[in-house]
Motif scaffolding. Sequence first.
Motif, PDB file in Angstrom:
ATOM      1  N   ASP A 180       0.799  -1.231   0.000  1.00  0.00           N
ATOM      2  CA  ASP A 180       0.000   0.000   0.000  1.00  0.00           C
ATOM      3  C   ASP A 180       0.829   1.277   0.000  1.00  0.00           C
ATOM      4  N   HIS A 181       2.072   1.203   0.451  1.00  0.00           N
ATOM      5  CA  HIS A 181       2.891   2.421   0.515  1.00  0.00           C
ATOM      6  C   HIS A 181       3.649   2.666  -0.780  1.00  0.00           C
ATOM      7  N   LEU A 182       3.535   1.731  -1.729  1.00  0.00           N
ATOM      8  CA  LEU A 182       4.216   1.916  -3.017  1.00  0.00           C
ATOM      9  C   LEU A 182       3.198   2.298  -4.092  1.00  0.00           C
ATOM     10  N   SER A 183       3.647   3.066  -5.080  1.00  0.00           N
ATOM     11  CA  SER A 183       2.791   3.408  -6.217  1.00  0.00           C
ATOM     12  C   SER A 183       2.461   2.154  -7.020  1.00  0.00           C
ATOM     13  N   ALA A 184       1.465   2.281  -7.903  1.00  0.00           N
ATOM     14  CA  ALA A 184       1.134   1.175  -8.809  1.00  0.00           C
ATOM     15  C   ALA A 184       2.373   0.781  -9.610  1.00  0.00           C
ATOM     16  N   PHE A 185       3.098   1.799 -10.109  1.00  0.00           N
ATOM     17  CA  PHE A 185       4.326   1.520 -10.874  1.00  0.00           C
ATOM     18  C   PHE A 185       5.299   0.685 -10.044  1.00  0.00           C
ATOM     19  N   ASP A 186       5.548   1.121  -8.806  1.00  0.00           N
ATOM     20  CA  ASP A 186       6.544   0.422  -7.991  1.00  0.00           C
ATOM     21  C   ASP A 186       6.076  -0.966  -7.561  1.00  0.00           C
ATOM     22  N   ASN A 187       4.758  -1.145  -7.410  1.00  0.00           N
ATOM     23  CA  ASN A 187       4.256  -2.500  -7.123  1.00  0.00           C
ATOM     24  C   ASN A 187       4.574  -3.448  -8.264  1.00  0.00           C
ATOM     25  N   VAL A 188       4.362  -2.988  -9.501  1.00  0.00           N
ATOM     26  CA  VAL A 188       4.625  -3.850 -10.658  1.00  0.00           C
ATOM     27  C   VAL A 188       6.131  -4.056 -10.842  1.00  0.00           C
ATOM     28  N   ALA A 189       6.913  -3.014 -10.521  1.00  0.00           N
ATOM     29  CA  ALA A 189       8.370  -3.088 -10.697  1.00  0.00           C
ATOM     30  C   ALA A 189       9.046  -3.996  -9.665  1.00  0.00           C
ATOM     31  N   LEU A 190       8.346  -4.242  -8.565  1.00  0.00           N
ATOM     32  CA  LEU A 190       8.982  -4.937  -7.442  1.00  0.00           C
ATOM     33  C   LEU A 190       9.648  -6.267  -7.817  1.00  0.00           C
ATOM     34  N   PRO A 191       8.949  -7.166  -8.538  1.00  0.00           N
ATOM     35  CA  PRO A 191       9.616  -8.436  -8.869  1.00  0.00           C
ATOM     36  C   PRO A 191      10.898  -8.237  -9.677  1.00  0.00           C
ATOM     37  N   LEU A 192      10.914  -7.185 -10.503  1.00  0.00           N
ATOM     38  CA  LEU A 192      12.096  -6.933 -11.334  1.00  0.00           C
ATOM     39  C   LEU A 192      13.219  -6.368 -10.478  1.00  0.00           C
ATOM     40  N   TRP A 220      -1.344  -2.241 -20.504  1.00  0.00           N
ATOM     41  CA  TRP A 220      -2.013  -3.463 -20.951  1.00  0.00           C
ATOM     42  C   TRP A 220      -3.219  -3.797 -20.074  1.00  0.00           C
ATOM     43  N   VAL A 221      -3.077  -3.566 -18.759  1.00  0.00           N
ATOM     44  CA  VAL A 221      -4.209  -3.845 -17.865  1.00  0.00           C
ATOM     45  C   VAL A 221      -5.105  -2.612 -17.674  1.00  0.00           C
ATOM     46  N   GLY A 222      -4.835  -1.561 -18.432  1.00  0.00           N
ATOM     47  CA  GLY A 222      -5.699  -0.377 -18.380  1.00  0.00           C
ATOM     48  C   GLY A 222      -5.445   0.534 -17.199  1.00  0.00           C
ATOM     49  N   LEU A 223      -4.226   0.494 -16.646  1.00  0.00           N
ATOM     50  CA  LEU A 223      -3.907   1.334 -15.488  1.00  0.00           C
ATOM     51  C   LEU A 223      -2.808   2.350 -15.804  1.00  0.00           C
ATOM     52  N   GLY A 224      -2.612   2.626 -17.100  1.00  0.00           N
ATOM     53  CA  GLY A 224      -1.571   3.570 -17.494  1.00  0.00           C
ATOM     54  C   GLY A 224      -1.718   4.940 -16.848  1.00  0.00           C
ATOM     55  N   GLU A 225      -2.968   5.342 -16.620  1.00  0.00           N
ATOM     56  CA  GLU A 225      -3.219   6.671 -16.031  1.00  0.00           C
ATOM     57  C   GLU A 225      -3.073   6.663 -14.507  1.00  0.00           C
ATOM     58  N   ARG A 226      -2.950   5.465 -13.922  1.00  0.00           N
ATOM     59  CA  ARG A 226      -2.950   5.369 -12.451  1.00  0.00           C
ATOM     60  C   ARG A 226      -1.589   4.972 -11.898  1.00  0.00           C
ATOM     61  N   MET A 227      -0.548   5.038 -12.718  1.00  0.00           N
ATOM     62  CA  MET A 227       0.715   4.441 -12.280  1.00  0.00           C
ATOM     63  C   MET A 227       1.360   5.109 -11.071  1.00  0.00           C
ATOM     64  N   ASP A 228       1.022   6.385 -10.820  1.00  0.00           N
ATOM     65  CA  ASP A 228       1.592   7.055  -9.648  1.00  0.00           C
ATOM     66  C   ASP A 228       0.732   6.902  -8.394  1.00  0.00           C
ATOM     67  N   ASN A 283       9.003  -1.577 -19.689  1.00  0.00           N
ATOM     68  CA  ASN A 283       8.258  -2.824 -19.523  1.00  0.00           C
ATOM     69  C   ASN A 283       7.123  -2.659 -18.505  1.00  0.00           C
ATOM     70  N   VAL A 284       7.429  -1.971 -17.386  1.00  0.00           N
ATOM     71  CA  VAL A 284       6.424  -1.762 -16.347  1.00  0.00           C
ATOM     72  C   VAL A 284       5.284  -0.894 -16.881  1.00  0.00           C
ATOM     73  N   VAL A 285       5.625   0.156 -17.600  1.00  0.00           N
ATOM     74  CA  VAL A 285       4.599   1.038 -18.167  1.00  0.00           C
ATOM     75  C   VAL A 285       3.743   0.269 -19.181  1.00  0.00           C
ATOM     76  N   GLU A 286       4.400  -0.567 -19.974  1.00  0.00           N
ATOM     77  CA  GLU A 286       3.669  -1.369 -20.958  1.00  0.00           C
ATOM     78  C   GLU A 286       2.664  -2.300 -20.269  1.00  0.00           C
ATOM     79  N   MET A 287       3.085  -2.921 -19.168  1.00  0.00           N
ATOM     80  CA  MET A 287       2.183  -3.812 -18.419  1.00  0.00           C
ATOM     81  C   MET A 287       1.007  -3.037 -17.842  1.00  0.00           C
TER      82      MET A 287
END
Length: 222
Positions: free
Chosen positions: A94-106, A126-134, A119-123
Motif C-alpha cells: 500500500d505504501h508503493l505506487s502502482a508503478f513500484d508495485n509492478v516493478a517490485l519483482p524486477l 495493458w491492464v488499463g492502469l496507465g493513467e494510475r501508475m503514480d 516494460n512496467v509502463v507497458e504492463m
Amino acid sequence: TETVRLSGVGFGYADGPGVLRDINLILAAGSFHFLTGPSGAGKSTLLKVLTLAERPTAGRLTLFGEDAGEAPRSALPRFRSRMGVVFQDFRLLDHLSAFDNVALPLRLAGAKRDSYADNVVEMLDWVGLGERMDDRPPTLSGGEKQRLAIARAVVNRPDLILADEPTGSVDAAMGERLLKLFQSLNRLGTTVLIASHDETLAAASGASVLRLEGGRLSGGAA
Ligand code: ADP
Ligand code: ADP
C-alpha cells in the motif's frame, strides 16, 4: 513438454485431515485450465502446493520438468522465478505506487530502473492502469487492484501463471475482461491455471475445467 506434473499428490495441514488426495494432474506447456470446486474443496491449498508455499505430504510434484516436491529450500526461488502468482488477497504494497508495485519483482531480481521502466509502463497500459501508475493501491477500486496484481504477476514473463479467484471481487463484465488478459498471455505460450468457484466463467472460457471435490480431482488433463 509439461509445465506441471502431479503424481499421486496428497496434502494435509498439520494434524488435520487430508485436504488433497491422490491428485494426478498434467498441465502441458501452453495449456489453459480452470480449477473449480466448492468453497473448502482445497483449491487454494493446491495452488499453495504448486507455488511451493506448502510441500506435498505424498506423491511427486514436477515443475518445468524438474522435481520440485523434494527440492531443497535453496532451489525454491529458481522455481518461483518462473511463476506469476495472483493471490486472492492481492498482496499489494500500500505504501508503493502502482508503478513500484509492478516493478517490485524486477527490482528483487536485481534489475535497474532504466532497464525495466518501459516494460512496467507497458504492463500497466495493458491492464488499463496507465493513467494510475503514480497512485497507491488504497486509492484503487477492487477491479483496479485485481488488474494491478495481474500486471505484477506477469511482468517478468513467467512460464506459469497461477491465479486464485482473480475475478472474485469484480463484476461479470470485469471478470470477462480479466479472462481476456489471461487468454492473451496464454496465446503467447504461458501455461495458465485459474482457481475459481465461478463455474459460469469457467465454462464460458472454453478452457479445460478441472474440478476438485472431497480432495479429489476430476476432469481435464488429469
Ligand atoms: P478452497 O480454496 O477450495 O476454498 P482451501 O484450500 O482454502 O479451499 O481449504 C481446504 C481445506 O483446508 C478447508 O477445510 C480449510 O479449512 C483447510 N485449510 C486451509 N488452510 C488451512 C490452514 N492454513 N491450516 C489448516 N487448515 C487449513
Ligand atoms: P487463501 O490462500 O485462500 O487466502 P487461507 O489459508 O487464508 O487461504 O484460508 C482458506 C480457508 O482455510 C479459509 O476458510 C480459512 O478460514 C481456513 N483456514 C485458514 N487457516 C486455517 C487454520 N489455521 N486452521 C483451520 N482453517 C484455516
